[in-house]
Each structure stands twice: as structure tokens, then as C-alpha cells.
Scaffold this motif. Structure first.
Motif, PDB file in Angstrom:
ATOM      1  N   ARG A  16       0.835  -1.200   0.000  1.00  0.00           N
ATOM      2  CA  ARG A  16       0.000   0.000   0.000  1.00  0.00           C
ATOM      3  C   ARG A  16       0.874   1.256   0.000  1.00  0.00           C
ATOM      4  NH1 ARG A  16      -5.066   2.274  -0.920  1.00  0.00           N
ATOM      5  NH2 ARG A  16      -5.363   4.045   0.475  1.00  0.00           N
ATOM      6  N   VAL A  17       0.578   2.182  -0.908  1.00  0.00           N
ATOM      7  CA  VAL A  17       1.249   3.475  -0.978  1.00  0.00           C
ATOM      8  C   VAL A  17       0.175   4.552  -0.922  1.00  0.00           C
ATOM      9  CG1 VAL A  17       2.779   4.979  -2.291  1.00  0.00           C
ATOM     10  CG2 VAL A  17       3.117   2.503  -2.364  1.00  0.00           C
ATOM     11  N   ASN A  18       0.229   5.396   0.100  1.00  0.00           N
ATOM     12  CA  ASN A  18      -0.757   6.460   0.303  1.00  0.00           C
ATOM     13  C   ASN A  18      -0.192   7.779  -0.202  1.00  0.00           C
ATOM     14  OD1 ASN A  18      -2.857   5.017   2.238  1.00  0.00           O
ATOM     15  ND2 ASN A  18      -0.814   4.499   2.986  1.00  0.00           N
ATOM     16  N   ALA A  19      -1.046   8.599  -0.749  1.00  0.00           N
ATOM     17  CA  ALA A  19      -0.682   9.931  -1.238  1.00  0.00           C
ATOM     18  C   ALA A  19      -1.642  10.952  -0.657  1.00  0.00           C
ATOM     19  CB  ALA A  19      -0.715   9.987  -2.769  1.00  0.00           C
ATOM     20  N   CYS A  20      -1.086  12.105  -0.281  1.00  0.00           N
ATOM     21  CA  CYS A  20      -1.920  13.179   0.264  1.00  0.00           C
ATOM     22  C   CYS A  20      -2.675  13.849  -0.873  1.00  0.00           C
ATOM     23  CB  CYS A  20      -1.061  14.193   1.012  1.00  0.00           C
ATOM     24  SG  CYS A  20      -2.005  15.555   1.742  1.00  0.00           S
ATOM     25  N   GLY A  21      -3.939  14.135  -0.640  1.00  0.00           N
ATOM     26  CA  GLY A  21      -4.760  14.778  -1.657  1.00  0.00           C
ATOM     27  C   GLY A  21      -4.520  16.264  -1.787  1.00  0.00           C
ATOM     28  N   TRP A  22      -3.737  16.880  -0.885  1.00  0.00           N
ATOM     29  CA  TRP A  22      -3.513  18.318  -0.912  1.00  0.00           C
ATOM     30  C   TRP A  22      -2.065  18.694  -1.224  1.00  0.00           C
ATOM     31  CZ3 TRP A  22      -7.715  21.335  -0.771  1.00  0.00           C
ATOM     32  CH2 TRP A  22      -8.887  20.808  -0.222  1.00  0.00           C
ATOM     33  N   CYS A  23      -1.109  17.819  -0.914  1.00  0.00           N
ATOM     34  CA  CYS A  23       0.300  18.107  -1.173  1.00  0.00           C
ATOM     35  C   CYS A  23       0.921  16.910  -1.888  1.00  0.00           C
ATOM     36  CB  CYS A  23       1.055  18.433   0.125  1.00  0.00           C
ATOM     37  SG  CYS A  23       1.178  17.047   1.290  1.00  0.00           S
ATOM     38  N   ASN A  24       2.207  16.970  -2.142  1.00  0.00           N
ATOM     39  CA  ASN A  24       2.888  15.919  -2.895  1.00  0.00           C
ATOM     40  C   ASN A  24       3.548  14.884  -2.005  1.00  0.00           C
ATOM     41  OD1 ASN A  24       4.860  17.511  -1.834  1.00  0.00           O
ATOM     42  ND2 ASN A  24       6.012  17.799  -3.732  1.00  0.00           N
ATOM     43  N   GLU A  25       3.183  14.805  -0.754  1.00  0.00           N
ATOM     44  CA  GLU A  25       3.804  13.844   0.166  1.00  0.00           C
ATOM     45  C   GLU A  25       3.111  12.484   0.044  1.00  0.00           C
ATOM     46  OE1 GLU A  25       5.219  13.551   4.861  1.00  0.00           O
ATOM     47  OE2 GLU A  25       4.467  15.416   3.985  1.00  0.00           O
ATOM     48  N   ILE A  26       3.916  11.426   0.139  1.00  0.00           N
ATOM     49  CA  ILE A  26       3.404  10.058   0.078  1.00  0.00           C
ATOM     50  C   ILE A  26       3.923   9.299   1.294  1.00  0.00           C
ATOM     51  CG2 ILE A  26       3.260  10.039  -2.435  1.00  0.00           C
ATOM     52  CD1 ILE A  26       5.840   8.448  -2.513  1.00  0.00           C
ATOM     53  N   HIS A  27       3.276   8.172   1.557  1.00  0.00           N
ATOM     54  CA  HIS A  27       3.680   7.318   2.677  1.00  0.00           C
ATOM     55  C   HIS A  27       3.429   5.870   2.285  1.00  0.00           C
ATOM     56  CE1 HIS A  27       4.587   6.140   6.793  1.00  0.00           C
ATOM     57  NE2 HIS A  27       3.501   5.390   6.774  1.00  0.00           N
ATOM     58  N   VAL A  28       4.442   5.024   2.528  1.00  0.00           N
ATOM     59  CA  VAL A  28       4.360   3.601   2.208  1.00  0.00           C
ATOM     60  C   VAL A  28       3.957   2.859   3.475  1.00  0.00           C
ATOM     61  CG1 VAL A  28       5.581   1.594   1.307  1.00  0.00           C
ATOM     62  CG2 VAL A  28       6.146   3.884   0.458  1.00  0.00           C
ATOM     63  N   GLY A  29       2.798   2.236   3.454  1.00  0.00           N
ATOM     64  CA  GLY A  29       2.296   1.524   4.613  1.00  0.00           C
ATOM     65  C   GLY A  29       0.808   1.287   4.493  1.00  0.00           C
ATOM     66  N   PRO A  30       0.247   0.492   5.393  1.00  0.00           N
ATOM     67  CA  PRO A  30      -1.198   0.221   5.317  1.00  0.00           C
ATOM     68  C   PRO A  30      -2.053   1.454   5.546  1.00  0.00           C
ATOM     69  CG  PRO A  30      -0.246  -0.700   7.331  1.00  0.00           C
ATOM     70  CD  PRO A  30       0.899  -0.239   6.498  1.00  0.00           C
ATOM     71  N   TYR A  31      -1.516   2.452   6.255  1.00  0.00           N
ATOM     72  CA  TYR A  31      -2.241   3.708   6.482  1.00  0.00           C
ATOM     73  C   TYR A  31      -1.209   4.816   6.598  1.00  0.00           C
ATOM     74  CZ  TYR A  31      -1.484   1.165  10.832  1.00  0.00           C
ATOM     75  OH  TYR A  31      -0.946   0.358  11.813  1.00  0.00           O
ATOM     76  N   GLY A  32      -1.664   6.052   6.449  1.00  0.00           N
ATOM     77  CA  GLY A  32      -0.756   7.187   6.444  1.00  0.00           C
ATOM     78  C   GLY A  32      -0.169   7.476   7.808  1.00  0.00           C
ATOM     79  N   HIS A  33       0.895   8.267   7.810  1.00  0.00           N
ATOM     80  CA  HIS A  33       1.545   8.625   9.071  1.00  0.00           C
ATOM     81  C   HIS A  33       0.772   9.743   9.767  1.00  0.00           C
ATOM     82  CE1 HIS A  33       3.140  12.390   7.444  1.00  0.00           C
ATOM     83  NE2 HIS A  33       3.575  11.727   6.389  1.00  0.00           N
ATOM     84  N   PRO A  34       0.974   9.918  11.072  1.00  0.00           N
ATOM     85  CA  PRO A  34       0.196  10.925  11.810  1.00  0.00           C
ATOM     86  C   PRO A  34       0.869  12.283  11.914  1.00  0.00           C
ATOM     87  CG  PRO A  34       1.355   9.528  13.363  1.00  0.00           C
ATOM     88  CD  PRO A  34       1.742   9.048  11.992  1.00  0.00           C
ATOM     89  N   PHE A  35       1.975  12.518  11.204  1.00  0.00           N
ATOM     90  CA  PHE A  35       2.718  13.758  11.370  1.00  0.00           C
ATOM     91  C   PHE A  35       2.003  14.911  10.678  1.00  0.00           C
ATOM     92  CE2 PHE A  35       6.229  10.478  11.045  1.00  0.00           C
ATOM     93  CZ  PHE A  35       6.189  10.201  12.408  1.00  0.00           C
ATOM     94  N   LYS A  36       2.030  16.068  11.316  1.00  0.00           N
ATOM     95  CA  LYS A  36       1.397  17.270  10.782  1.00  0.00           C
ATOM     96  C   LYS A  36       2.393  18.009   9.899  1.00  0.00           C
ATOM     97  CE  LYS A  36      -1.527  17.848  14.906  1.00  0.00           C
ATOM     98  NZ  LYS A  36      -1.926  18.785  15.987  1.00  0.00           N
TER      99      LYS A  36
END
Length: 513
Positions: free
Chosen positions: A161-181
Motif C-alpha cells: 500500500r502506498v498512500n498519497a496526500c490529496g492536498w500536497c505531494n507527500e506520500i507514505h508507504v504503509g497500510p495507512y498514512g503517518h500521523p505527522f502534521k
């Protein structure tokens, strides 16, 4: 990791002799510095006096050498245990030059001075318009490695699973996104920096960096009014084309004779009518093609997933290593203000730079020499220590490492992480389970501090607290106290803890091992 120690060592007969500096592994037995009595219990080589008593019982002979010299206790590391990811420059900051401009000017003056009153040498390829024949097979390997990387990532992203933010260009590899602001997109202040994670595509993992295709790499520079008439191709593909890869869709001029210079920036092509007709080009290896979406299937088993991840990681390293070798011969330029890349000796003249203060430059790019990360930018993402474990905590952000998105995908798929990425991923750093555990001083640091205190007491004993025996060449160490300070009912720490630089500590607060 190694420790350099000197001057004192305990022998089997109980004698303490001097010796020259020696490098041993970090996990050396503490009886090299302290030999406990047989009646006392030991823990990591420490006597019972460090487990609650207030005096250290020693009765050994010290053999001093005139040539011995006390050297400091040094902790040395050949490979960093943890390292930060490369700095991400803001839009208001210009990229630094790979080589400082002062060094470039100094090298130019030295080059002019050395070439003075000497005949001009013929230009080597590719400056004379020819192709470096020795690099043609490498260009084909880089091109095929890129195609294998794209095809394998399409398949791996169906199981990882690769997650992408709908507002910026940041992505996260994992079952769910990271909690960092860390979101900096539109309306980020209203969401308090939180990301809104959605599905990702391949372009989120591999940055689609394009460059103008040059029919003649030594031809005239691309003008601003020609920016829409010249095709654009991926920058790595353009580098491979100039390196010798023949692609029918993107023809390029191949000279068979070196150019003839008539000025600093003027030249004419040599006459090639006398040469025989060129032979058909035979590629060193067949070119691969990207798989259509209908043929992309996920791996069927766990073994196939691990094998596919290993092959993907190998293609990633092969593409980067080959592109770096090609960049040494075929110049690549990058804008110092925006990500625009141009493969060629000089940058183009298209005024399409929209970076910070582009109005002052009339939209022109500030060209400078490019590095590998400018041509193949790695998308750094947070490394997940355990995919099946507890989620990442916002308060423990400083303990987590980072890695390129391709490496993190392959690592979560089961591939072995290469050595050059282990430092930024912080695989050797222990991650606490809570904030309270992170604030505690690790036991290993206490043990190391006690080791420093013992060694200091030994040095003081050799200079002031020993008694001379009948033999003037031998000395005896008598018992001497270790001052301790009681902090709790069953916990003691030395009253004087030696200073340890923060560069010698890991992010957990303990010593580097």
C-alpha cells in the motif's frame, strides 16, 4: 564500531601491564579494564563494588614501561549508525553549486596557465560530436533498468500500500498514512497540518522529470518561441539517447567524423561523403517496453513477491549507478531555482521558470551543473519499523528514519536493505514504545559512564594511590574508594559522570554501538 584504548591491561596472573594502542570491537570484555575477584559476582565484567558497595577491591601488580603513554579513551565508528535525509531546499532558497564557484574559477585559471603556449589538443568525445563507444552498452542497460523498474513497481504497488496526500505531494508507504502534521497544501492551516490520504499512482513514487529532446546536442540553443515545437521526453531517456541508444520515435544526429572548430562557439561538420554507407545499427541488447495496464498482475505468492522486490531494488541501483557514469561524460544542467533539467552542454533559453523571484530574471533559468539526485530525484518517505506492529506515534518522530520510496516499497515487500540506506532508515536505533520510555536514561549509558569512572580511578591510583613494594620496578594498587551518589533505594550512579559529546549518542540517548 570500535574502541581505542591504551596503557593498561590485565594479565592472566593478575598483573596490570602497559601496552600500545589497540583497536578492538565495542563489545570487549570489561575484564580488560577490571578483573573482579572470584568471590564477587560480575555483570558485564563489573565487580560487586559497582552493584551497591562503595569501595573497589583491587590487589594487583602494575608493570610500568618508560615508552608507554596514556592516550584518551576514544569511541570510533567506521559507518554512521544514523543519519538525516538530504536537505530539502525551500522554494525561496537557491540550490548550492556541486563545486563551489571559487574552486571553479581557481581551476579555470590553473587550466589556462598550464595550457599557455601549448598547441591545442583535439577534443575528445562527446565534445567533438562523436559518441563514446565504450558507454553505449551502459546506456542500453540504464534504459532497460528503467523499464524493468517501472514494470515491477506497477506489480508491487498492488500488494504494498502506498498512500498519497490529496492536498500536497507527500506520500507514505504503509497500510495507512503517518500521523505527522507536515501538510503544506491549500487550507493546511484549517486542517492543522493533517494529511488527507488517498490512493497513489506510479508518478507519485517516480517523479516524472522531463527534458527537451535534442536532435543535435551541439546545435543551437532552444529559443523561447520553440518551446512547444520540440518534444519532451523523460530526462533519463534523453541521457540514454545521447549516450547511444537508438529509438525510432526520437531520431538524433550521429556524426562519424569529429567536428571542426572555427571559433570558441562556432564549428562546422566534417565532410563524410568519402566514408562508406553506415552499417545498420545492432543494439547490444534488445530494448524493453512498458507493460500495458491489462498485463499488470500482482505476484501470486510470497516468494514471488520477495523475488520481485529484489529485482526491483537491483534495477533501481543499476539505473542510478549507470546514470551517474553517463553524467560524467554527457553534461546535464539543472536550474538552481526550479527542478527543470536539460541534458546537453548548455541550458535552453525557454523562459518558463516560475520559481522564487523569476520576474527579476524574466523567467530565465539559472543553469548549473546537475547531480544525480537532480536527474533521478528520490522521493524520501518515512520508514515504518514494523508494518504489522503498532502505528507510528507523532511524539516519537525524531526516532524514525527515512528512505527513498522505491527502497521502502521493496523493504516492505521483503527485500534486503542495501548498506547505503541503513543509516538514514535508522535500522540500528532502538525505538521506544512510549514517550515515557524515551525520556528514561538507558542502562547502557549508565554502564558506559561507570566504565569511564573506573578508568579515571585507575589512572588516579597509578599516580597517587599506590604503594611501592620492595622491587622498584613493580607497583601495587591498594583499595581506593569510588564516590557514589544515592538517588533511590536501589539505584546508584557515579557522582562524576564524564562528558560525552552528543555526536557520540544515538537518537535514543544512549551510546553508539
Amino acid at each position: 564500531m570500535s574502541i581505542t584504548y591504551s596503557t593498561l591491561s590485565w594479565g592472566d596472573a593478575g598483573s596490570l601491564s602497559a601496552f600500545s594502542p589497540k583497536i578492538v570491537p565495542f563489545g570487549i570484555p570489561m575484564n580488560q579494564f577490571l578483573k573482579p575477584s572470584s568471590s564477587s559476582s560480575s555483570c558485564f565484567g563489573f565487580s560487586a563494588s559497582l552493584q551497591g558497595s562503595s569501595r573497589l577491591q583491587l590487589d594487583s601488580r602494575l608493570v610500568l614501561s618508560k615508552m608507554s603513554k596514556a592516550l584518551p579513551f576514544v569511541v570510533r565508528s567506521d559507518h554512521p549508525q544514523n543519519a538525516d535525509a538530504p536537505k530539502q531546499y525551500s522554494k525561496r532558497e537557491k540550490k548550492p553549486f556541486p563545486v563551489p564557484i571559487v574552486d571553479l574559477r581557481r581551476a579555470a585559471r590553473e587550466r589556462v596557465k598550464n595550457n599557455k603556449d601549448k598547441p591545442k589538443r583535439p577534443l575528445p568525445p562527446p565534445k567533438n560530436g562523436m559518441v563514446v563507444k565504450s558507454l553505449v552498452p551502459l546506456a542500453y542497460k540504464v534504459y532497460n533498468a528503467r523499464i524493468r523498474l517501472i514494470n515491477n513497481l506497477h506489480r508491487l504497488m498492488k500488494v504494498v500500500r502506498v498512500n498519497a496526500c490529496g492536498w500536497c505531494n507527500e506520500i507514505h508507504v504503509g497500510p495507512y498514512g503517518h500521523p505527522f502534521k507536515s501538510c503544506k497544501g491549500p487550507s493546511a492551516s484549517q486542517r492543522k497540518g493533517h494529511h488527507e490520504w488517498t490512493n497513489s499512482v506510479l508518478e507519485d513514487v517516480i517523479v516524472p522529470l522531463e527534458a527537451y529532446h535534442l536532435y543535435d546536442r551541439l546545435g543551437k540553443r532552444i529559443r523561447h518561441d520553440e518551446r512547444f515545437t520540440i518534444p519532451r521526453v523523460p530526462a533519463v531517456v534523453e541521457l540514454c539517447i545521447q549516450g547511444g541508444v537508438e529509438i525510432p520515435e526520437f531520431p538524433t544526429k550521429r556524426r562519424r567524423k569529429p567536428i571542426i572548430r572555427i571559433g570558441k562557439s562556432e564549428f562546422v561538420d566534417a565532410d563524410e561523403t568519402e566514408l562508406p554507407d553506415p552499417e545498420p545499427h545492432i543494439p547490444p541488447e534488445p530494448l524493453l517496453t512498458e507493460l500495458p495496464p491489462s498485463e499488470i498482475t500482482p505476484p501470486s505468492s510470497e516468494e514471488e513477491t520477495v523475488s520481485l522486490a529484489e529485482e526491483t531494488l537491483q534495477a533501481w541501483e543499476e539505473m542510478r549507478a549507470g546514470a551517474k557514469k553517463l553524467m560524467r561524460m554527457y553534461r546535464v544542467r539543472v536550474c538552481g531555482y526550479c527542478p527543470e533539467v536539460h541534458v546537453g552542454p548548455t541550458g535552453h533559453k525557454a523562459q518558463n521558470c516560475g520559481a522564487f523571484k523569476h520576474q527579476q530574471r524574466n523567467g530565465q533559468h539559472g543553469w548549473q551543473s546537475a547531480v544525480l539526485d537532480d536527474l533521478i530525484p528520490p522521493r524520501y518517505v518515512w520508514h515504518v519499523p514494523d508494518v504489522n506492529g503498532p502505528p507510528m506515534q507523532r511524539e516519537l518522530r525524531s526516532f524514525y528514519g527515512q528512505a527513498p520510496a522505491v527502497v521502502e516499497i521493496c523493504a516492505q515487500a521483503g527485500a534486503e536493505v542495501p548498506e547505503q540506506y541503513r543509516a538514514t532508515m535508522r535500522l540500528e536505533v532502538g525505538i521506544p514504545s512510549s514517550v515515557q520510555e524515551a525520556e528514561m536514561v538507558p542502562k547502557a549509558f549508565l554502564i558506559l559512564a561507570q566504565t569511564f569512572a573506573i578508568r579515571e580511578q585507575l589512572q588516579q591510583a597509578t599516580s597517587s594511590s599506590f604503594a611501592t613494594t620492595s622491587d622498584s620496578s613493580h607497583l601495587t594498587i591498594k583499595a581506593f574508594p569510588i564516590k557514589q551518589q544515592k538517588t533511590s533505594a536501589n539505584r546508584f550512579i557515579p557522582a562524576r559522570v564524564p562528558f560525552v559529546s552528543s555526536s557520540r549518542l544515538n537518537s535514543f540517548g544512549g551510546p553508539i554501538q
